[in-house]
Design a protein around this motif. Structure first.
Motif, mmCIF file in Angstrom:
data_model
loop_
_atom_site.group_PDB
_atom_site.id
_atom_site.type_symbol
_atom_site.label_atom_id
_atom_site.label_comp_id
_atom_site.label_asym_id
_atom_site.label_seq_id
_atom_site.Cartn_x
_atom_site.Cartn_y
_atom_site.Cartn_z
ATOM 1 N N GLY A 5 -39.856 21.425 28.740
ATOM 2 C CA GLY A 5 -39.423 22.509 27.870
ATOM 3 C C GLY A 5 -37.961 22.409 27.457
ATOM 4 O O GLY A 5 -37.481 21.355 27.039
ATOM 5 N N GLU A 6 -37.258 23.510 27.602
ATOM 6 C CA GLU A 6 -35.861 23.578 27.166
ATOM 7 C C GLU A 6 -34.979 22.557 27.882
ATOM 8 O O GLU A 6 -33.972 22.103 27.339
ATOM 9 C CB GLU A 6 -35.317 24.990 27.409
ATOM 10 C CG GLU A 6 -35.971 26.069 26.569
ATOM 11 C CD GLU A 6 -35.602 25.962 25.094
ATOM 12 O OE1 GLU A 6 -34.537 25.389 24.788
ATOM 13 O OE2 GLU A 6 -36.385 26.435 24.258
ATOM 14 N N ALA A 7 -35.340 22.187 29.115
ATOM 15 C CA ALA A 7 -34.524 21.226 29.865
ATOM 16 C C ALA A 7 -34.443 19.885 29.144
ATOM 17 O O ALA A 7 -33.418 19.197 29.211
ATOM 18 C CB ALA A 7 -35.086 21.034 31.270
ATOM 19 N N VAL A 8 -35.498 19.506 28.455
ATOM 20 C CA VAL A 8 -35.504 18.229 27.739
ATOM 21 C C VAL A 8 -34.447 18.228 26.630
ATOM 22 O O VAL A 8 -33.785 17.215 26.376
ATOM 23 C CB VAL A 8 -36.901 17.933 27.156
ATOM 24 C CG1 VAL A 8 -36.885 16.675 26.294
ATOM 25 C CG2 VAL A 8 -37.917 17.781 28.278
ATOM 26 N N LYS A 9 -34.260 19.387 25.980
ATOM 27 C CA LYS A 9 -33.225 19.491 24.949
ATOM 28 C C LYS A 9 -31.837 19.295 25.542
ATOM 29 O O LYS A 9 -30.977 18.629 24.947
ATOM 30 C CB LYS A 9 -33.308 20.853 24.243
ATOM 31 C CG LYS A 9 -34.535 21.020 23.373
ATOM 32 C CD LYS A 9 -34.709 22.452 22.907
ATOM 33 C CE LYS A 9 -33.543 22.976 22.117
ATOM 34 N NZ LYS A 9 -33.772 24.353 21.637
ATOM 35 N N SER A 10 -31.607 19.874 26.725
ATOM 36 C CA SER A 10 -30.304 19.708 27.384
ATOM 37 C C SER A 10 -30.049 18.252 27.734
ATOM 38 O O SER A 10 -28.955 17.722 27.534
ATOM 39 C CB SER A 10 -30.250 20.563 28.660
ATOM 40 O OG SER A 10 -30.409 21.928 28.359
ATOM 41 N N VAL A 11 -31.073 17.584 28.254
ATOM 42 C CA VAL A 11 -30.944 16.169 28.601
ATOM 43 C C VAL A 11 -30.651 15.341 27.351
ATOM 44 O O VAL A 11 -29.802 14.440 27.357
ATOM 45 C CB VAL A 11 -32.223 15.673 29.307
ATOM 46 C CG1 VAL A 11 -32.177 14.159 29.489
ATOM 47 C CG2 VAL A 11 -32.387 16.355 30.652
ATOM 48 N N ALA A 12 -31.345 15.647 26.258
ATOM 49 C CA ALA A 12 -31.122 14.912 25.012
ATOM 50 C C ALA A 12 -29.686 15.096 24.519
ATOM 51 O O ALA A 12 -29.038 14.140 24.074
ATOM 52 C CB ALA A 12 -32.115 15.384 23.944
ATOM 53 N N TRP A 13 -29.179 16.331 24.607
ATOM 54 C CA TRP A 13 -27.805 16.597 24.161
ATOM 55 C C TRP A 13 -26.799 15.841 25.022
ATOM 56 O O TRP A 13 -25.855 15.239 24.514
ATOM 57 C CB TRP A 13 -27.514 18.092 24.221
ATOM 58 C CG TRP A 13 -26.171 18.451 23.651
ATOM 59 C CD1 TRP A 13 -25.890 18.766 22.348
ATOM 60 C CD2 TRP A 13 -24.922 18.498 24.359
ATOM 61 N NE1 TRP A 13 -24.550 19.016 22.198
ATOM 62 C CE2 TRP A 13 -23.921 18.852 23.414
ATOM 63 C CE3 TRP A 13 -24.553 18.285 25.674
ATOM 64 C CZ2 TRP A 13 -22.581 18.999 23.764
ATOM 65 C CZ3 TRP A 13 -23.214 18.422 26.025
ATOM 66 C CH2 TRP A 13 -22.252 18.772 25.082
ATOM 67 N N LEU A 23 -33.536 10.056 23.320
ATOM 68 C CA LEU A 23 -34.114 10.375 22.030
ATOM 69 C C LEU A 23 -33.248 11.432 21.366
ATOM 70 O O LEU A 23 -32.532 12.158 22.056
ATOM 71 C CB LEU A 23 -35.554 10.866 22.150
ATOM 72 C CG LEU A 23 -35.841 12.288 22.639
ATOM 73 C CD1 LEU A 23 -37.236 12.705 22.214
ATOM 74 C CD2 LEU A 23 -35.723 12.393 24.145
ATOM 75 N N PRO A 24 -33.249 11.501 20.032
ATOM 76 C CA PRO A 24 -32.400 12.478 19.339
ATOM 77 C C PRO A 24 -32.727 13.916 19.730
ATOM 78 O O PRO A 24 -33.872 14.230 20.062
ATOM 79 C CB PRO A 24 -32.730 12.223 17.857
ATOM 80 C CG PRO A 24 -33.265 10.830 17.808
ATOM 81 C CD PRO A 24 -34.000 10.642 19.100
ATOM 82 N N VAL A 25 -31.702 14.777 19.668
ATOM 83 C CA VAL A 25 -31.890 16.179 20.023
ATOM 84 C C VAL A 25 -32.967 16.825 19.162
ATOM 85 O O VAL A 25 -33.807 17.593 19.652
ATOM 86 C CB VAL A 25 -30.564 16.958 19.889
ATOM 87 C CG1 VAL A 25 -30.789 18.450 20.110
ATOM 88 C CG2 VAL A 25 -29.538 16.432 20.878
ATOM 89 N N GLU A 26 -32.975 16.518 17.860
ATOM 90 C CA GLU A 26 -33.970 17.128 16.973
ATOM 91 C C GLU A 26 -35.392 16.703 17.356
ATOM 92 O O GLU A 26 -36.349 17.464 17.165
ATOM 93 C CB GLU A 26 -33.691 16.786 15.510
ATOM 94 C CG GLU A 26 -33.624 15.300 15.182
ATOM 95 C CD GLU A 26 -32.210 14.741 15.288
ATOM 96 O OE1 GLU A 26 -31.951 13.707 14.640
ATOM 97 O OE2 GLU A 26 -31.379 15.340 16.004
ATOM 98 N N SER A 27 -35.530 15.509 17.892
ATOM 99 C CA SER A 27 -36.845 15.070 18.362
ATOM 100 C C SER A 27 -37.262 15.862 19.586
ATOM 101 O O SER A 27 -38.426 16.269 19.723
ATOM 102 C CB SER A 27 -36.820 13.576 18.692
ATOM 103 O OG SER A 27 -36.636 12.791 17.533
ATOM 104 N N ALA A 28 -36.322 16.100 20.491
ATOM 105 C CA ALA A 28 -36.623 16.890 21.692
ATOM 106 C C ALA A 28 -37.068 18.293 21.308
ATOM 107 O O ALA A 28 -37.989 18.858 21.917
ATOM 108 C CB ALA A 28 -35.390 16.942 22.600
#
Length: 232
Positions: A5-13, A23-28
């Motif tokens: 979930g949201e954790a993947v976006k943090s890792v991407a950033w 992977l790019p943030v927008e992909s996450a």
């Protein structure tokens, strides 16, 4: 991240900030939206159950049973099989109207989980396991078995993972996918996520069956050291 979930976006950033391949943030962000992911599957010509709106004008045309799920979310949260209009009304009453819900055609069949690692843009499938679940409507995981009875479809499933890796510009990332084989053994992608999955497949089943440590290899891939793909 072992989470989802949201954790993947943090890792991407964080990885983007420190120039670590992931992977790019927008992909996450896209992985969190079931609508966006369905659009991607259709664009890539990946077979997947049809999805539809639960708007007032659409409810009279519903074909039961079907799966109800939130548009934004992950794992099995808020997902249930709806068998009739009474169950639908009860479900919608319990859940907040602020959460957008969608319907998905129910496909009866056998579910498999595919887990692998993307390295330098290429997806390597590490394990394919059969999922044993409780009866509807909740589909709770009971156990996972490997090797899968569908191991002969390995190349086909690995090719689907490669399509997703290329579309989302994944450079170094785990990728878990859930599929259903229907009565004719047609393959339907249910969902995919850039994570190791929460069923302990990566922790126990994979190393017990093959001796392969996907966590160790993920670290080697992320740090640009010698990565060893899983054996076929």
């Amino acid at each position: 991240s072992r989470s989802h979930g949201e954790a993947v976006k943090s890792v991407a950033w964080l990885n983007e900030r420190y120039h670590i391949p992931f992977l790019p943030v927008e992909s996450a962000e896209a992985f969190l939206s079931k609508k966006k992911m369905k659009a991607v599957y259709r664009k890539l010509e990946i077979e997947t159950p049809d999805q539809f709106s639960l708007s007032e004008g659409r409810k009279a045309k519903l074909v039961y049973p079907f799966i109800i799920k939130p548009v934004e979310g992950h794992a099995k949260e808020g997902i249930r099989l709806i068998s009739n209009e009474s169950e639908l009304k009860s479900w919608l009453t319990i859940h907040s109207s602020s959460i957008e819900m969608i319907g998905e055609r129910y496909i009866e069949g056998e579910e498999v989980v595919a887990l692998g690692q993307v390295h330098a843009g290429r997806f390597h499938l590490a394990i394919l396991s059969d999922k044993i679940r409780t009866a509807p409507p909740y589909f709770v995981d009971l156990r996972h078995l490997a090797p899968s009875k569908y191991a002969h479809r390995w190349s086909e499933i690995e090719a689907i993972g490669q399509k997703l890796a290329e579309h989302f510009s994944m450079r170094s990332s785990p990728l878990v996918m859930e599929f259903i084989f229907d009565a004719q053994e047609c393959l339907h992608l249910i969902e995919a996520a850039p994570e190791f999955g929460g069923e302990f497949i990566a922790d126990y089943l994979l190393p017990a069956c093959t001796g392969y440590s996907i966590f160790e290899q993920a670290i080697l891939s992320l740090t640009r050291r010698k990565f060893s793909p899983p054996a076929r």
